[in-house]
Structures are given as structure tokens and as C-alpha cells.
Design an enzyme around this catalytic site. Structure first.
Site, PDB file in Angstrom:
ATOM      1  N   LYS A 210      -4.511   3.145  -4.322  1.00  0.00           N
ATOM      2  CA  LYS A 210      -4.892   2.063  -5.346  1.00  0.00           C
ATOM      3  C   LYS A 210      -5.880   2.675  -6.257  1.00  0.00           C
ATOM      4  O   LYS A 210      -5.467   3.582  -6.694  1.00  0.00           O
ATOM      5  CB  LYS A 210      -5.588   0.838  -4.221  1.00  0.00           C
ATOM      6  CG  LYS A 210      -4.722   0.412  -3.148  1.00  0.00           C
ATOM      7  CD  LYS A 210      -3.405  -0.153  -3.610  1.00  0.00           C
ATOM      8  CE  LYS A 210      -2.185  -0.514  -2.614  1.00  0.00           C
ATOM      9  NZ  LYS A 210      -2.282  -0.162  -1.181  1.00  0.00           N
TER      10      LYS A 210
ATOM     11  N   TYR B 273      -4.960  -7.565   4.171  1.00  0.00           N
ATOM     12  CA  TYR B 273      -3.649  -7.167   3.707  1.00  0.00           C
ATOM     13  C   TYR B 273      -2.515  -7.261   4.932  1.00  0.00           C
ATOM     14  O   TYR B 273      -3.299  -6.918   6.240  1.00  0.00           O
ATOM     15  CB  TYR B 273      -3.941  -5.699   3.419  1.00  0.00           C
ATOM     16  CG  TYR B 273      -2.293  -4.853   3.303  1.00  0.00           C
ATOM     17  CD1 TYR B 273      -1.418  -5.425   2.371  1.00  0.00           C
ATOM     18  CD2 TYR B 273      -2.309  -3.851   4.125  1.00  0.00           C
ATOM     19  CE1 TYR B 273      -0.406  -4.804   2.122  1.00  0.00           C
ATOM     20  CE2 TYR B 273      -0.978  -3.127   3.601  1.00  0.00           C
ATOM     21  CZ  TYR B 273      -0.029  -3.622   2.766  1.00  0.00           C
ATOM     22  OH  TYR B 273       1.283  -3.307   2.634  1.00  0.00           O
TER      23      TYR B 273
HETATM   24  O1  P1T Z   1      -0.268   1.298   1.600  1.00  0.00           O
HETATM   25  P1  P1T Z   1      -1.414   1.911   2.155  1.00  0.00           P
HETATM   26  O2  P1T Z   1      -1.834   3.272   1.370  1.00  0.00           O
HETATM   27  O3  P1T Z   1      -0.684   2.149   3.338  1.00  0.00           O
HETATM   28  O4  P1T Z   1      -2.553   0.989   2.253  1.00  0.00           O
HETATM   29  C1  P1T Z   1      -2.581  -0.170   3.045  1.00  0.00           C
HETATM   30  C2  P1T Z   1      -3.656  -1.156   2.739  1.00  0.00           C
HETATM   31  C3  P1T Z   1      -4.741  -1.310   3.125  1.00  0.00           C
HETATM   32  N1  P1T Z   1      -5.842  -1.908   2.606  1.00  0.00           N
HETATM   33  C4  P1T Z   1      -5.749  -2.817   1.723  1.00  0.00           C
HETATM   34  C5  P1T Z   1      -6.796  -3.693   1.405  1.00  0.00           C
HETATM   35  C6  P1T Z   1      -4.504  -2.859   1.103  1.00  0.00           C
HETATM   36  O5  P1T Z   1      -4.422  -3.615  -0.092  1.00  0.00           O
HETATM   37  C7  P1T Z   1      -3.487  -1.955   1.243  1.00  0.00           C
HETATM   38  C8  P1T Z   1      -2.141  -2.004   0.745  1.00  0.00           C
HETATM   39  N2  P1T Z   1      -1.927  -3.047   0.136  1.00  0.00           N
HETATM   40  C9  P1T Z   1      -0.834  -3.302  -0.820  1.00  0.00           C
HETATM   41  C10 P1T Z   1       0.203  -2.484  -0.885  1.00  0.00           C
HETATM   42  C11 P1T Z   1      -0.809  -4.699  -1.491  1.00  0.00           C
HETATM   43  O6  P1T Z   1       0.009  -4.726  -2.406  1.00  0.00           O
HETATM   44  O7  P1T Z   1      -1.592  -5.394  -1.380  1.00  0.00           O
END
Ligand code: P1T
Length: 395
Positions: free
Chosen positions: A212, A115
Site C-alpha cells: 500500500k 481487512y
Molecule cells: O495484500 P497484502 O500485502 O498481503 O496485505 C494484506 C493487508 C494487511 N493489512 C491491511 C490493513 C490491508 O489492507 C491488507 C490488504 N488490503 C487490501 C488488499 C485491500 O484492498 O483492502
């Protein structure tokens, strides 16, 4: 045990029960006075003490501990097969808490697809604090040995990765990293504990964006860390309280509520994704489909071994390059053009311009003909019709 007193819950040993039962009951005793079956949203910021320095039930101040947060932590820790679970205000806050075990001069190996925000946190925030990072193609775990230096402390990976859906062999990576004296952190956001349990495969810590699949309804931002390593747990207890990036009681309630249906949601995410993959794989405008459930996916055999399903995320590359990828992303009606993933509604996005803009120019840069789907729980035929019309609109 706090929040899980067996006398109150009638749920003696959560570990005896199956995944779905634990998702609904672990850490969630019935209310001792009313029998209420739902963990309350406990809003108190402070708790009366028996005597000076003697909290009644272990709670003293809301940043340090909170009953709703405790229930949620016990529940998700149980699903990950962990002794310890810690909730944070976002996935990145959870990651930051883990990364704070590193000291200036330490080095981290990062799987070469992740990410964009994770890369930004590691590169810009912890990089500025003196932590070195090397991106490694972990599909060849032996590369860990080639890249390892005396300063390397940690290997950090996602599997499946965001957004390329690459699969890394958790067991092989853990075995090499442990031999070299390091620890392994697995971001289990895409798979969820329902499909993959990294701690059982040797990982030292699991991190989630609970925003998610755990939350599952696009209405709460959160993060989670699970571990069986007592020293890491001490670091996380300290950091959660000392830094204070904790989720609110309402956020914890929402995430816990989402967790109860994780198993049934993941089953449908997986089956809807498989239907979508079949449509995309046969479409002339699509150059390639990236999904670990495909027989010809390079990580398919490893995914079969370490996952019990292939997940709800699908990426694909377009023959028509960036222009076609952007146009199809903007042409769907049931799939909403938006960042994020893992919730009931289907989303579509262009990672190069959206979620992964911060990796441009780095070793993690993503192809610009790439489109990412988070396949939701809508009627399967509606999802297929929507993608078909968006792809046809390109002609
Ligand atoms: O957005 P947050 O709750 O802080 O999480 C970050 C994060 C960490 N690890 C993975 C694999 C992720 O996909 C994400 C956040 N990703 C998105 C917002 C996205 O659209 O891919």
C-alpha cells in the site's frame, strides 16, 4: 552495522535526523567504490565465505539475508522508531510470521473491523492450527478485560480500520493489555509511520501491507514487521528464514524507492481526501461519511492525539443501499474500480463484495451500502468532478 556502515554512508546516526531524511538515507550507504547514491538491486543468492562458516559481511544465503532487503529493513524500522525490521513477501506473510508466536490453545483478541484477508488468515489458517479468536469492539478498551481469558496472549488491531475507518486508542489498549500480560500488534497500513508511530504509544509490534502506501505505486506486493521487543525479533529472524516468505531483491528495491517519497505523498493523500470528504458530506445521495478527520467522527479526538494527519482513505454509506453503492463504484472514471489502496492512483471499491467478502456472516461483516475510496494524487478538481458525476448518474 550491515548496510549502514557510517564510514561508507557519511550518515552516522540515522536517529538524529528527521523523518524525510531517514526515509531517503537510513540504511542506504553510498556505494564504497563508485559513490552511487542508490542502493543496488543485489541479485546474488549466495555469498563467498572467508573460511568455513565465516561469511565476509554477514551474508551467506539469499533467503537468510540480502543487501537490498537489509537496506529496506533498516530504513522502514527507523521510520517506525524500531530497533528491528523484517520484510516479507506480502502483508499477510508478515502477519503470518507474527501469528506464529501463538501456540495451539492460545487465544487472540481481534479488533472488530479489519481487512478481510487478515480475518481469513487468523480464523481459517491459525484457527485450524488451534488458535482461538474473539472479535472485540476496541473503541471501549475496557472490553479487553471482559473478554480476556488465561489463554489470551495477543491483541491485534488496525487503526484506522479497514474499511470502516474506526479509530482505536493505541495507548489505552496497550496499557490494559500489558497489565493483563499480553502483547499488542498494530496494523499501521492505513496510517503509515509518517502519520502514526504505534511503538512509541506502547505497541509491541507494527505490521504493514507494504503493498500500500510504503510501496505507493501499485507495483509491488510486500509486508513488513517492526518491533523493539528482542524476543519477538528473534522469533521473526527465525521465521523469516525458516519459513522463507521473503520478498525478492527487486521487490525490496521498489518498496525502498517508494519509501523515499512517503512523506510528500501522504501530505497530498491527506489533503485530497479532505476535499473529497467535504464533497461527500454535503451530497444528498450519501447517508454518512466515515473519515477520522471529521469533527463528528467518534474517534476524532483520539485520532488528533495519536495521528499527525487523517490519511487518504475515505468510506461512505449510500442512502440507496447495496444497489446504489455498487452503481456508484462502477460509475467513476478517474477513480478505478479495484481492490487495494495506498498508491498514487485513486481507487473505488465495494468492500462487501470485494475486499471483505471473506468476513460475510462473521462479527466483522461490513454494511452492504458501503463504498471505500483510496484517494490518490491526481488533480483535486478531477477527483471531485468524477465523484460528483458518478453520484449524479444515480438519479
Ligand atoms: O495484500 P497484502 O500485502 O498481503 O496485505 C494484506 C493487508 C494487511 N493489512 C491491511 C490493513 C490491508 O489492507 C491488507 C490488504 N488490503 C487490501 C488488499 C485491500 O484492498 O483492502
Amino acid at each position: 552495522m550491515l548496510g549502514g556502515d557510517p564510514q561508507l554512508s557519511g550518515f552516522e546516526d540515522p536517529d538524529e535526523y528527521g523523518f524525510e531524511t531517514r526515509a531517503i538515507r537510513a540504511g542506504q550507504p553510498h556505494d564504497p567504490y563508485t559513490g552511487a547514491v542508490v542502493t543496488p538491486i543485489s541479485l546474488a543468492t549466495t555469498f563467498a565465505q572467508e573460511a568455513v562458516g565465516q561469511p565476509r559481511h554477514g551474508y551467506e544465503y539469499g533467503r537468510t539475508g540480502n543487501p537490498t532487503r537489509h537496506a529496506y529493513q533498516v530504513c522502514v524500522a527507523s521510520l517506525e522508531g524500531a530497533q528491528h525490521g523484517f520484510a516479507f513477501a506480502s502483508g499477510l506473510a508478515a502477519e503470518d510470521a507474527l501469528l506464529r508466536v501463538l501456540r495451539p490453545g492460545d487465544s487472540l483478541l481481534l479488533g472488530d473491523d479489519a481487512y478481510g484477508g487478515t480475518f481469513r488468515l487468523i480464523d481459517k489458517v491459525h484457527g485450524n492450527a488451534g488458535v482461538q479468536t474473539a472479535a472485540v469492539d476496541l473503541t471501549a478498551p475496557e472490553k479487553i478485560r471482559d473478554t480476556w481469558t488465561p489463554e489470551t496472549r495477543m491483541v491485534w488491531l488496525e487503526t484506522p480500520t479497514n474499511p470502516l475507518l474506526t479509530i482505536f486508542d493505541i495507548e489505552a489498549i496497550c496499557s490494559i493489555t500489558h497489565e493483563l500480560g499480553g502483547i499488542v500488534v498494530v496494523d499501521n497500513t492505513f496510517a503509515t509511520p509518517y502519520l502514526q508511530q504505534p511503538l512509541a504509544l506502547g505497541a509491541d509490534a507494527v505490521v504493514h501491507s507494504a503493498t500500500k502506501y510504503i510501496g505507493g505505486h501499485s507495483d509491488v506486493v510486500g509486508g513488513f514487521v517492526a518491533t523493539n521487543d528482542d524476543a519477538l525479533a528473534d522469533h521473526l529472524v527465525f521465521t523469516q528464514n525458516a519459513v522463507g516468505a521473503v520478498p525478492s531483491p527487486f521487490d525490496c528495491y521498489l518498496a525502498l524507492r517508494g519509501t523515499k517519497t512517503l512523506a510528500v505523498r501522504m501530505d497530498r493523500h491527506c489533503s485530497n481526501a479532505e476535499a473529497v470528504v467535504e464533497l461527500l458530506a454535503g451530497h444528498p445521495a450519501v447517508r454518512s461519511v466515515l473519515y477520522p478527520g471529521l469533527d463528528d467522527h467518534i474517534g476524532h479526538e483520539i485520532a488528533r492525539r495519536q495521528m499527525s494527519g487523517f490519511g487518504g482513505m475515505v468510506s461512505f454509506r449510500m442512502h440507496g443501499g447495496r444497489d446504489a453503492a455498487e452503481r456508484v463504484s462502477a460509475a467513476t472514471k478517474v477513480f478505478t474500480l479495484a481492490e487495494s489502496l495506498g498508491a498514487v492512483e485513486s481507487l473505488i471499491e465495494h468492500p462487501g463484495a470485494m475486499t471483505h467478502a471473506s468476513v460475510a456472516g462473521s462479527a466483522l461483516e461490513v454494511p452492504d451500502d458501503l463504498v471505500r475510496l483510496s484517494v490518490g494524487l491526481e488533480t483535486t478538481a478531477d477527483l471531485l468532478d468524477d465523484l460528483a458525476q458518478a453520484l449524479t448518474a444515480l438519479d
